[in-house]
Design a protein around this motif. Structure first.
Motif, PDB file in Angstrom:
ATOM      1  N   LYS A  24     -93.267  49.213  -8.329  1.00  0.00           N
ATOM      2  CA  LYS A  24     -94.526  48.755  -7.736  1.00  0.00           C
ATOM      3  C   LYS A  24     -94.312  47.455  -6.955  1.00  0.00           C
ATOM      4  CE  LYS A  24     -99.272  47.675  -9.025  1.00  0.00           C
ATOM      5  NZ  LYS A  24    -100.209  47.465 -10.123  1.00  0.00           N
ATOM      6  N   ASP A  25     -93.377  46.621  -7.435  1.00  0.00           N
ATOM      7  CA  ASP A  25     -93.107  45.326  -6.804  1.00  0.00           C
ATOM      8  C   ASP A  25     -92.156  45.443  -5.611  1.00  0.00           C
ATOM      9  OD1 ASP A  25     -93.371  42.494  -6.643  1.00  0.00           O
ATOM     10  OD2 ASP A  25     -91.449  42.258  -7.657  1.00  0.00           O
ATOM     11  N   ARG A  26     -91.400  46.532  -5.542  1.00  0.00           N
ATOM     12  CA  ARG A  26     -90.393  46.686  -4.483  1.00  0.00           C
ATOM     13  C   ARG A  26     -90.986  46.595  -3.071  1.00  0.00           C
ATOM     14  NH1 ARG A  26     -86.368  51.583  -4.978  1.00  0.00           N
ATOM     15  NH2 ARG A  26     -88.343  52.576  -5.315  1.00  0.00           N
ATOM     16  N   PRO A  27     -92.095  47.272  -2.733  1.00  0.00           N
ATOM     17  CA  PRO A  27     -92.631  47.152  -1.362  1.00  0.00           C
ATOM     18  C   PRO A  27     -92.957  45.714  -0.960  1.00  0.00           C
ATOM     19  CG  PRO A  27     -93.663  48.992  -2.487  1.00  0.00           C
ATOM     20  CD  PRO A  27     -92.852  48.251  -3.513  1.00  0.00           C
ATOM     21  N   ARG A  28     -93.461  44.930  -1.904  1.00  0.00           N
ATOM     22  CA  ARG A  28     -93.778  43.522  -1.610  1.00  0.00           C
ATOM     23  C   ARG A  28     -92.502  42.763  -1.249  1.00  0.00           C
ATOM     24  NH1 ARG A  28     -93.407  38.692  -4.094  1.00  0.00           N
ATOM     25  NH2 ARG A  28     -92.529  39.608  -5.974  1.00  0.00           N
ATOM     26  N   ARG A  29     -91.436  43.009  -1.993  1.00  0.00           N
ATOM     27  CA  ARG A  29     -90.178  42.321  -1.736  1.00  0.00           C
ATOM     28  C   ARG A  29     -89.557  42.778  -0.410  1.00  0.00           C
ATOM     29  NH1 ARG A  29     -87.159  41.325  -7.498  1.00  0.00           N
ATOM     30  NH2 ARG A  29     -89.016  40.795  -8.663  1.00  0.00           N
ATOM     31  N   ILE A  30     -89.721  44.037  -0.081  1.00  0.00           N
ATOM     32  CA  ILE A  30     -89.215  44.547   1.201  1.00  0.00           C
ATOM     33  C   ILE A  30     -89.961  43.891   2.350  1.00  0.00           C
ATOM     34  CG2 ILE A  30     -89.094  46.597   2.683  1.00  0.00           C
ATOM     35  CD1 ILE A  30     -88.437  48.208   0.110  1.00  0.00           C
ATOM     36  N   LYS A  49     -82.652  38.739   0.402  1.00  0.00           N
ATOM     37  CA  LYS A  49     -81.761  39.895   0.344  1.00  0.00           C
ATOM     38  C   LYS A  49     -81.170  40.036  -1.060  1.00  0.00           C
ATOM     39  CE  LYS A  49     -78.140  41.733   3.293  1.00  0.00           C
ATOM     40  NZ  LYS A  49     -77.208  41.422   4.347  1.00  0.00           N
ATOM     41  N   ARG A  50     -80.766  38.921  -1.626  1.00  0.00           N
ATOM     42  CA  ARG A  50     -80.197  38.915  -2.978  1.00  0.00           C
ATOM     43  C   ARG A  50     -81.253  39.340  -4.001  1.00  0.00           C
ATOM     44  NH1 ARG A  50     -77.611  34.113  -3.005  1.00  0.00           N
ATOM     45  NH2 ARG A  50     -79.551  33.039  -3.374  1.00  0.00           N
TER      46      ARG A  50
END
Length: 150
Positions: A24-30, A49-50
């Motif tokens: 769920k958090d991945r799109p925000r980080r992308i 990126k890290r």
């Protein structure tokens, strides 16, 4: 040969919940990484990126934990086994302590969870209440009495 890790149903559910939270958090980080990339040189933004790389790595790790999990089923046979709770009395102490026997990946002594693969877990495994086990730990041997198996 594939080695499966014992895991309680609760431990399996915790990993599933963490995977869901990370996905769920991945799109925000992308989006944060894309915004940094739009600003120019990505070398100045390696922390984003890290951060995304750590998230992806954690997802792969957790996925493998689920893939190679052997979910234990507890029985009401009165014997210590993975997934059960035990009350123990250590020889050098008059107080009792309660522990849940869990798989290696779930172990957390501060939370009262000990691994069935730990020296203590191995020593008490398959014993009944009233039994005395000798634990062969790196710091030396000690005895523990199994007061109750829940």
């Amino acid at each position: 040969m594939v080695y499966f890790q014992k895991m309680t149903p609760e431990g399996y559910k915790q990993i599933e919940d963490e995977i869901a939270r990370l996905k769920k958090d991945r799109p925000r980080r992308i989006k944060i990484l894309q915004a940094a990339r739009a600003l120019g040189d990505l070398s100045e933004n390696t922390e984003y990126k890290r951060d995304l790389g750590h998230l992806q790595s954690r997802l792969r790790y957790l996925g493998k934990q689920l893939k190679y999990a052997e979910i234990v089923k507890t029985t009401d046979d009165g014997k210590v086994d993975c997934g059960k709770t035990v009350v123990l009395k250590f020889d050098d102490d008059d107080e009792t302590e309660e522990y849940k026997i869990v798989g290696r990946m779930e172990a957390d002594l501060a939370d009262g969870k000990i691994s069935c693969d730990s020296p203590l877990g191995q020593a008490i495994m398959k014993q009944e209440a009233g039994g005395v086990a000798t634990v062969e730990a790196p710091a030396g041997e000690y005895k523990v009495t199994i007061v109750e198996v829940k």
